[in-house]
Design an enzyme around this catalytic site. Sequence first.
Site, PDB file in Angstrom:
ATOM      1  N   GLU A 160       0.858  -1.181   0.000  1.00 33.67           N
ATOM      2  CA  GLU A 160       0.000   0.000   0.000  1.00 33.67           C
ATOM      3  C   GLU A 160       0.897   1.235   0.000  1.00 33.67           C
ATOM      4  O   GLU A 160       1.647   1.467   0.947  1.00 33.67           O
ATOM      5  CB  GLU A 160      -0.931   0.024   1.210  1.00 33.67           C
ATOM      6  CG  GLU A 160      -1.874   1.216   1.170  1.00 33.67           C
ATOM      7  CD  GLU A 160      -2.918   1.194   2.273  1.00 33.67           C
ATOM      8  OE1 GLU A 160      -3.949   1.849   2.088  1.00 33.67           O
ATOM      9  OE2 GLU A 160      -2.688   0.547   3.309  1.00 33.67           O
ATOM     10  N   ILE A 161       0.814   1.991  -1.074  1.00 33.23           N
ATOM     11  CA  ILE A 161       1.561   3.242  -1.192  1.00 33.23           C
ATOM     12  C   ILE A 161       0.651   4.348  -0.682  1.00 33.23           C
ATOM     13  O   ILE A 161      -0.433   4.566  -1.214  1.00 33.23           O
ATOM     14  CB  ILE A 161       1.977   3.498  -2.657  1.00 33.23           C
ATOM     15  CG1 ILE A 161       2.883   2.366  -3.154  1.00 33.23           C
ATOM     16  CG2 ILE A 161       2.661   4.868  -2.783  1.00 33.23           C
ATOM     17  CD1 ILE A 161       3.145   2.386  -4.646  1.00 33.23           C
ATOM     18  N   GLY A 162       1.103   5.020   0.369  1.00 33.72           N
ATOM     19  CA  GLY A 162       0.300   6.058   1.006  1.00 33.72           C
ATOM     20  C   GLY A 162      -0.469   5.489   2.182  1.00 33.72           C
ATOM     21  O   GLY A 162      -1.618   5.089   2.043  1.00 33.72           O
ATOM     22  N   VAL A 163       0.166   5.406   3.352  1.00 33.08           N
ATOM     23  CA  VAL A 163      -0.503   4.827   4.522  1.00 33.08           C
ATOM     24  C   VAL A 163      -0.887   5.877   5.570  1.00 33.08           C
ATOM     25  O   VAL A 163      -1.582   5.559   6.530  1.00 33.08           O
ATOM     26  CB  VAL A 163       0.339   3.716   5.181  1.00 33.08           C
ATOM     27  CG1 VAL A 163       0.524   2.550   4.229  1.00 33.08           C
ATOM     28  CG2 VAL A 163       1.669   4.225   5.679  1.00 33.08           C
ATOM     29  N   ASP A 219      -2.239   4.778  -3.235  1.00 33.95           N
ATOM     30  CA  ASP A 219      -3.083   5.788  -2.593  1.00 33.95           C
ATOM     31  C   ASP A 219      -2.190   6.860  -1.976  1.00 33.95           C
ATOM     32  O   ASP A 219      -2.427   7.329  -0.884  1.00 33.95           O
ATOM     33  CB  ASP A 219      -3.953   5.113  -1.519  1.00 33.95           C
ATOM     34  CG  ASP A 219      -5.068   6.011  -1.013  1.00 33.95           C
ATOM     35  OD1 ASP A 219      -5.448   6.955  -1.715  1.00 33.95           O
ATOM     36  OD2 ASP A 219      -5.553   5.763   0.108  1.00 33.95           O
ATOM     37  N   HIS A 234      -1.740  11.161  -5.021  1.00 31.75           N
ATOM     38  CA  HIS A 234      -2.940  11.436  -5.827  1.00 31.75           C
ATOM     39  C   HIS A 234      -2.650  12.353  -7.007  1.00 31.75           C
ATOM     40  O   HIS A 234      -3.562  12.968  -7.543  1.00 31.75           O
ATOM     41  CB  HIS A 234      -4.083  12.002  -4.977  1.00 31.75           C
ATOM     42  CG  HIS A 234      -4.464  11.117  -3.842  1.00 31.75           C
ATOM     43  ND1 HIS A 234      -5.271  10.014  -3.989  1.00 31.75           N
ATOM     44  CD2 HIS A 234      -4.120  11.151  -2.525  1.00 31.75           C
ATOM     45  CE1 HIS A 234      -5.413   9.417  -2.823  1.00 31.75           C
ATOM     46  NE2 HIS A 234      -4.721  10.083  -1.914  1.00 31.75           N
ATOM     47  N   ASP A 265       5.212   5.354   2.703  1.00 29.78           N
ATOM     48  CA  ASP A 265       4.725   6.728   2.784  1.00 29.78           C
ATOM     49  C   ASP A 265       5.915   7.672   2.833  1.00 29.78           C
ATOM     50  O   ASP A 265       6.943   7.361   3.440  1.00 29.78           O
ATOM     51  CB  ASP A 265       3.853   6.922   4.025  1.00 29.78           C
ATOM     52  CG  ASP A 265       2.896   8.088   3.882  1.00 29.78           C
ATOM     53  OD1 ASP A 265       1.685   7.835   3.762  1.00 29.78           O
ATOM     54  OD2 ASP A 265       3.353   9.249   3.885  1.00 29.78           O
ATOM     55  N   SER A 283      -4.892   1.771   8.072  1.00 28.50           N
ATOM     56  CA  SER A 283      -5.322   0.845   7.021  1.00 28.50           C
ATOM     57  C   SER A 283      -4.542  -0.462   7.084  1.00 28.50           C
ATOM     58  O   SER A 283      -5.102  -1.541   6.830  1.00 28.50           O
ATOM     59  CB  SER A 283      -5.174   1.482   5.634  1.00 28.50           C
ATOM     60  OG  SER A 283      -3.826   1.830   5.387  1.00 28.50           O
ATOM     61  N   ASP A 302       9.927   8.215  -0.787  1.00 27.75           N
ATOM     62  CA  ASP A 302       9.173   8.484  -2.006  1.00 27.75           C
ATOM     63  C   ASP A 302       9.115   7.184  -2.814  1.00 27.75           C
ATOM     64  O   ASP A 302      10.136   6.711  -3.326  1.00 27.75           O
ATOM     65  CB  ASP A 302       9.868   9.590  -2.802  1.00 27.75           C
ATOM     66  CG  ASP A 302       9.164   9.969  -4.089  1.00 27.75           C
ATOM     67  OD1 ASP A 302       8.313   9.185  -4.581  1.00 27.75           O
ATOM     68  OD2 ASP A 302       9.472  11.045  -4.629  1.00 27.75           O
TER      69      ASP A 302
END
Length: 137
Positions: free
Chosen positions: A42-45, A112, A115, A68, A50, A89
């Site tokens: 999951e990219i963006g925690v 996520d 964006h 993240d 989550s 990144d």
Amino acid sequence: MKTLLDLYKSHTGKVSDKWALYLREYDRLFAPYREQAISMLEIGVQNGGSLEIWSQYFPNAQKFVGCDINPDCAKLTYADPRIAVIVGDATTPETQAQVLAQSANFDLIIEDGSHTSSDIVKAFARYFPALKSGGLF
């Protein structure tokens, strides 16, 4: 078996900011993987909640890797040894190497993060090769 929305509503750990619409779609798309020994990226925690919810939703999962760019995510700790968080990144080779050191490939990848279209395209190009056959990005 609880739905993802049920798990989200009853969650009491770290904060998770997911829209109900996303949760219904995730539940629909991820249901076939639910009992499998998957690996997930999951990219963006953000606040890390989550990852706790995914660990409940996928009880037989082998690995959850969260990534993240926010340095505060380095403070996230989990009792579940299947969860790892990489701070950096996701679109850089250095961070990619750290992510792939946790798991060489993934059944599910959620982008996520920022964006922004350019970051989404970069992340797709960087991590799609690590997606297992039959997996979802």
